[in-house]
Write a protein that holds these residues in place. Structure first.
Motif, mmCIF file in Angstrom:
data_model
loop_
_atom_site.group_PDB
_atom_site.id
_atom_site.type_symbol
_atom_site.label_atom_id
_atom_site.label_comp_id
_atom_site.label_asym_id
_atom_site.label_seq_id
_atom_site.Cartn_x
_atom_site.Cartn_y
_atom_site.Cartn_z
ATOM 1 N N SER A 194 0.836 -1.196 0.000
ATOM 2 C CA SER A 194 0.000 0.000 0.000
ATOM 3 C C SER A 194 0.874 1.251 0.000
ATOM 4 O O SER A 194 1.871 1.323 0.699
ATOM 5 N N ALA A 195 0.484 2.235 -0.783
ATOM 6 C CA ALA A 195 1.259 3.464 -0.921
ATOM 7 C C ALA A 195 1.051 4.376 0.279
ATOM 8 O O ALA A 195 -0.033 4.413 0.866
ATOM 9 N N PRO A 196 2.091 5.122 0.649
ATOM 10 C CA PRO A 196 1.929 6.110 1.720
ATOM 11 C C PRO A 196 0.968 7.217 1.271
ATOM 12 O O PRO A 196 0.960 7.600 0.095
ATOM 13 N N GLN A 197 0.182 7.693 2.185
ATOM 14 C CA GLN A 197 -0.843 8.682 1.872
ATOM 15 C C GLN A 197 -0.242 9.969 1.313
ATOM 16 O O GLN A 197 -0.828 10.599 0.444
ATOM 17 N N VAL A 198 0.958 10.351 1.781
ATOM 18 C CA VAL A 198 1.569 11.589 1.290
ATOM 19 C C VAL A 198 1.834 11.496 -0.216
ATOM 20 O O VAL A 198 1.704 12.488 -0.937
ATOM 21 N N LEU A 199 2.175 10.306 -0.697
ATOM 22 C CA LEU A 199 2.388 10.125 -2.136
ATOM 23 C C LEU A 199 1.065 10.198 -2.884
ATOM 24 O O LEU A 199 0.957 10.875 -3.907
ATOM 25 N N VAL A 200 0.050 9.544 -2.361
ATOM 26 C CA VAL A 200 -1.268 9.561 -3.003
ATOM 27 C C VAL A 200 -1.806 10.987 -3.060
ATOM 28 O O VAL A 200 -2.416 11.388 -4.056
ATOM 29 N N ASP A 201 -1.535 11.761 -2.029
ATOM 30 C CA ASP A 201 -2.033 13.137 -1.962
ATOM 31 C C ASP A 201 -1.320 14.083 -2.932
ATOM 32 O O ASP A 201 -1.777 15.203 -3.139
ATOM 33 N N GLN A 202 -0.208 13.648 -3.525
ATOM 34 C CA GLN A 202 0.550 14.513 -4.428
ATOM 35 C C GLN A 202 0.434 14.131 -5.896
ATOM 36 O O GLN A 202 0.829 14.900 -6.753
ATOM 37 N N LEU A 203 -0.096 12.952 -6.193
ATOM 38 C CA LEU A 203 -0.103 12.482 -7.578
ATOM 39 C C LEU A 203 -1.363 12.891 -8.322
ATOM 40 O O LEU A 203 -2.476 12.667 -7.859
ATOM 41 N N ALA A 204 -1.133 13.458 -9.496
ATOM 42 C CA ALA A 204 -2.256 13.730 -10.397
ATOM 43 C C ALA A 204 -2.665 12.398 -11.019
ATOM 44 O O ALA A 204 -1.830 11.518 -11.227
ATOM 45 N N VAL A 205 -3.929 12.230 -11.276
ATOM 46 C CA VAL A 205 -4.428 10.979 -11.852
ATOM 47 C C VAL A 205 -5.190 11.289 -13.140
ATOM 48 O O VAL A 205 -5.652 12.406 -13.348
ATOM 49 N N THR A 206 -5.289 10.276 -13.990
ATOM 50 C CA THR A 206 -6.006 10.441 -15.255
ATOM 51 C C THR A 206 -7.225 9.531 -15.247
ATOM 52 O O THR A 206 -7.106 8.310 -15.113
ATOM 53 N N VAL A 207 -8.389 10.142 -15.362
ATOM 54 C CA VAL A 207 -9.649 9.402 -15.376
ATOM 55 C C VAL A 207 -10.360 9.731 -16.683
ATOM 56 O O VAL A 207 -10.659 10.895 -16.954
ATOM 57 N N GLY A 208 -10.602 8.722 -17.483
ATOM 58 C CA GLY A 208 -11.302 8.932 -18.752
ATOM 59 C C GLY A 208 -10.548 9.859 -19.691
ATOM 60 O O GLY A 208 -11.166 10.615 -20.426
ATOM 61 N N GLY A 209 -9.226 9.834 -19.634
ATOM 62 C CA GLY A 209 -8.418 10.678 -20.508
ATOM 63 C C GLY A 209 -8.254 12.104 -20.016
ATOM 64 O O GLY A 209 -7.642 12.914 -20.683
ATOM 65 N N ILE A 210 -8.788 12.408 -18.843
ATOM 66 C CA ILE A 210 -8.698 13.760 -18.288
ATOM 67 C C ILE A 210 -7.825 13.713 -17.052
ATOM 68 O O ILE A 210 -8.082 12.926 -16.134
ATOM 69 N N PRO B 177 -5.035 15.420 -7.336
ATOM 70 C CA PRO B 177 -5.408 14.406 -6.345
ATOM 71 C C PRO B 177 -6.659 14.792 -5.544
ATOM 72 O O PRO B 177 -7.554 13.968 -5.365
ATOM 73 N N GLN B 178 -6.739 16.030 -5.088
ATOM 74 C CA GLN B 178 -7.897 16.444 -4.300
ATOM 75 C C GLN B 178 -9.140 16.528 -5.164
ATOM 76 O O GLN B 178 -10.231 16.128 -4.752
ATOM 77 N N GLN B 179 -8.971 17.003 -6.384
ATOM 78 C CA GLN B 179 -10.101 17.097 -7.306
ATOM 79 C C GLN B 179 -10.659 15.703 -7.596
ATOM 80 O O GLN B 179 -11.883 15.499 -7.592
ATOM 81 N N ALA B 180 -9.782 14.730 -7.818
ATOM 82 C CA ALA B 180 -10.232 13.368 -8.099
ATOM 83 C C ALA B 180 -10.960 12.779 -6.887
ATOM 84 O O ALA B 180 -12.000 12.136 -7.036
ATOM 85 N N LYS B 181 -10.418 13.003 -5.684
ATOM 86 C CA LYS B 181 -11.082 12.511 -4.463
ATOM 87 C C LYS B 181 -12.471 13.121 -4.321
ATOM 88 O O LYS B 181 -13.446 12.425 -4.016
ATOM 89 N N ASP B 182 -12.536 14.426 -4.535
ATOM 90 C CA ASP B 182 -13.825 15.113 -4.403
ATOM 91 C C ASP B 182 -14.836 14.619 -5.433
ATOM 92 O O ASP B 182 -16.011 14.411 -5.112
ATOM 93 N N MET B 183 -14.390 14.403 -6.664
ATOM 94 C CA MET B 183 -15.298 13.928 -7.704
ATOM 95 C C MET B 183 -15.784 12.509 -7.393
ATOM 96 O O MET B 183 -16.956 12.188 -7.617
ATOM 97 N N ALA B 184 -14.903 11.682 -6.838
ATOM 98 C CA ALA B 184 -15.306 10.333 -6.461
ATOM 99 C C ALA B 184 -16.305 10.388 -5.307
ATOM 100 O O ALA B 184 -17.293 9.642 -5.284
ATOM 101 N N ALA B 185 -16.069 11.285 -4.353
ATOM 102 C CA ALA B 185 -16.977 11.422 -3.212
ATOM 103 C C ALA B 185 -18.354 11.917 -3.650
ATOM 104 O O ALA B 185 -19.374 11.510 -3.088
#
Length: 154
Positions: free
Chosen positions: A101-117, A121-129
């Motif tokens: 499992s990845a450390p949370q500090v790393l997860v909190d800093q990585l940009a992610v790509t969802v559906g090509g967009i 990290p915070q934006q993705a969490k909020d959209m999932a929530a």
């Protein structure tokens, strides 16, 4: 010749009339060309000023968009430098992977790509929530972002 010319004894040379008429037409033609050149010059100057103005607008728009993207990223908590600071790197290096499992500090800093967009990290969490993206898509995107670090997301 008309009757008046004959009666008065005046003789009008038709060549002189033609020369004067030709000179008048030549002068008028020259004046017309000068006027056209003046209009062409004024139009060229106006076009140059318009091009400079459009270039200035484009540069200011680009600068504004760049600043706006940085502002939006900052508001969403995205690390705009795309680099982790030394403290964050130390935390990641010191973290012992628990079951991979990845450390949370790393997860909190990585940009992610969802559906090509690409999302922050915070934006993705909020959209999932909020249900705008599925939890499965969010987890898959985070896992894809963690692959280079050798971690997986829970």
């Amino acid at each position: 010749m008309n009757d008046f010319s004959k009666a008065s004894g005046l003789q009008i040379n038709s060549n002189q009339i033609d020369i004067r008429g030709r000179e008048a037409r030549d002068r008028q033609g020259l004046e017309d060309r000068v006027d056209q050149m003046r209009r062409d010059h004024e139009q060229a100057e106006k076009d140059r000023k318009e091009a400079d103005f459009q270039e200035q607008i484009a540069a200011q728009t680009e600068a504004g968009l760049r600043a706006n993207q940085q502002l939006q990223a900052k508001r969403m908590g995205i690390n705009t430098g795309q680099a982790l600071n030394e403290g964050q790197r130390a935390q990641i290096a010191a973290a012992k992977p628990m079951n991979g499992s990845a450390p949370q500090v790393l997860v909190d800093q990585l940009a992610v790509t969802v559906g090509g967009i690409q999302l922050g990290p915070q934006q993705a969490k909020d959209m999932a929530a909020r249900g705008e993206i599925s939890q499965g898509d969010y987890v898959a995107a985070v896992n894809a972002a963690l692959v280079p670090y050798g971690y997986s997301f829970r």
